[in-house]
Scaffold this active site. Structure first.
Site, PDB file in Angstrom:
ATOM      1  N   CYS A 223    -101.511 107.328 -24.602  1.00  0.00           N
ATOM      2  CA  CYS A 223    -102.533 106.124 -24.189  1.00  0.00           C
ATOM      3  C   CYS A 223    -101.939 105.870 -22.954  1.00  0.00           C
ATOM      4  O   CYS A 223    -101.002 105.621 -22.162  1.00  0.00           O
ATOM      5  CB  CYS A 223    -103.282 105.196 -24.938  1.00  0.00           C
ATOM      6  SG  CYS A 223    -102.233 103.855 -25.094  1.00  0.00           S
ATOM      7  N   ASP A 339     -81.526  87.478 -46.206  1.00  0.00           N
ATOM      8  CA  ASP A 339     -81.358  88.933 -46.234  1.00  0.00           C
ATOM      9  C   ASP A 339     -79.928  89.094 -44.576  1.00  0.00           C
ATOM     10  O   ASP A 339     -80.376  88.740 -44.008  1.00  0.00           O
ATOM     11  CB  ASP A 339     -82.465  90.054 -45.071  1.00  0.00           C
ATOM     12  CG  ASP A 339     -82.063  91.444 -45.669  1.00  0.00           C
ATOM     13  OD1 ASP A 339     -80.147  91.575 -45.691  1.00  0.00           O
ATOM     14  OD2 ASP A 339     -83.331  92.477 -45.895  1.00  0.00           O
TER      15      ASP A 339
END
EC number: 6.3.5.13
Length: 415
Positions: A223, A339
């Site tokens: 695009c 995490d």
């Protein structure tokens, strides 16, 4: 302000002062939290009548906010959340503490940008970057870009200073519709400071096609979305402004990334009418930002603290650090994110050949990662053990958020 807001503001200042006096913190959160309980619209009331700049992004918010405050300070007193409390309670506390000022520069957590836009009606918003951060609880970066874009669509009167080198930021700052028509919207000023971390921006947020890069340029293969022409550009040891004039920037902060933060600060200050030639000298007075980059002498060692909380910021920290013994400290407490798998997105190879020490709650996670990366290391249990393990001279310390604060406490928060 309405009477309720005046009372809430006064209580906010008192609570913050009591927190500082009791040694429970700097008061930059508790004061605002209590004030908003009394008057939920307190942030809006405190913002009224001020020209406000908001600074948001994954990395560099605190430093850019501090530099921008210095630059805008050419015009007069500036309220700011200098301790990095970047959610509405922190903004409320900062504005209440500052009293009446014509200007405010506020660091904003990227998740709260839409909410703070509504409350403060700022003059300008600076969008720095988007990269993965605390993914056990935070939004994916593409979703974050969507939220930014939706928020800015509702505030088309706000000036935007945005990073031309980050495809996600460019898309977020571009109005919906044909990207070819919106790539240089009149309310957006683009800056270019380079983007070393590319691993979160290989896919076009508009159409899902691949992003291609060549040098500083990038474009979508599917695009019209592509890198816009920047108005402010980092060049050599200075910054080019929109007129083509080059301004030498002499900072006391390390790394090329901070030169980019300085360029952003100059671009934001210009939106308030500050000439770069007047602002640039003020940037050099910034020596430390909430402890970041500060240097402390202890036991014959010159200790410098660098904060790194995600893969992109660790990459920049390695660029800033000298070739010297280096202590790495990792925690996984609530402010850090629980995490630690993101460690495998960091290339620790730049540390090979120097003495590396590790510590922190999750030092063993870091140990496995360094072993995989063939980086020799020594585990130390305390900061004092680290000091005893290195020779006199420079010690670089790179730590994530709570580990950074732990080490500041070891140094009696002199920085």
């Amino acid at each position: 302000m309405p009477l309720r807001a005046k009372v809430a503001s006064s209580v906010s200042r008192t609570a913050a002062a009591l927190s500082r006096a009791a040694g429970r913190g700097d008061g930059s959160v508790i004061g605002g939290w209590i004030g908003l309980k009394i008057d939920p619209d307190l942030l809006a009331h405190l913002s009224a009548g001020r020209a406000i700049a908001l600074v948001s992004g994954t990395n560099g918010k605190t430093t850019t906010t501090r530099l921008t405050s210095a630059a805008v300070g050419v015009l007069g007193r500036v309220a700011t959340n200098s301790f990095g409390a970047n959610m509405p309670s922190g903004h409320t506390s900062a504005l209440a503490k500052a009293g009446s000022t014509p200007y405010a520069v506020l660091e904003v957590d990227e998740h709260y940008l839409a909410q703070v836009l509504e409350s403060t009606e700022p003059h300008v918003v600076a969008l720095l970057n988007l990269s993965r951060d605390q993914l056990d609880r935070a939004k994916e970066v593409a979703m974050m870009a969507q939220l930014w874009r939706a928020a800015l669509v509702r505030h088309t009167n706000v000036r935007v200073v945005a990073n031309a080198d980050d495809p996600l930021v460019v898309w977020a700052a571009t109005p919906p519709g044909d990207p070819a028509r919106g790539i240089n919207p009149p309310h957006v000023t683009w800056f270019s400071a380079g983007q070393r971390w590319h691993d979160d921006s290989w896919v076009c947020p508009e159409c899902g096609s691949t992003i291609q890069r060549s040098g500083e340029q990038w474009w979508c293969t599917g695009c019209p979305l592509r890198r816009p022409e920047p108005n402010w550009v980092v060049e050599d040891e200075g910054v080019l402004d929109p007129t083509g004039a080059w301004h030498k920037v002499s900072l006391q902060l390390p790394g090329k990334v901070n030169l980019g933060n300085a360029a952003t600060a100059l671009a934001v200050a210009a939106e308030f009418g500050v000439r770069p030639v007047d602002a640039v000298s003020r940037l050099g007075i910034v020596t430390s930002v909430a402890g970041r980059y500060a240097q402390v002498d202890k036991d014959g060692r010159n200790i410098r603290l660098l904060l790194a909380k995600n893969p992109a910021s660790w990459l920049e920290a390695f660029d800033m650090a000298d070739e010297a013994p280096t202590l790495l400290s990792i925690n996984a407490r609530d402010p850090d994110g629980l995490d630690t798998s993101w460690l495998y997105d960091v290339d620790f190879a730049p540390l090979r050949g120097r003495q590396v020490l590790i510590t922190g709650d999750r030092a063993y996670d870091l140990a496995v990662r360094l072993d995989v990366n063939d980086v020799p290391f020594q585990h130390v249990r305390t900061f004092d053990d680290a000091l005893r393990s290195v020779p006199p001279g420079r010690l670089e310390v790179i730590a994530n958020y709570t580990a950074f604060q732990d080490i500041r406490a070891e140094l009696d928060r002199v920085i």
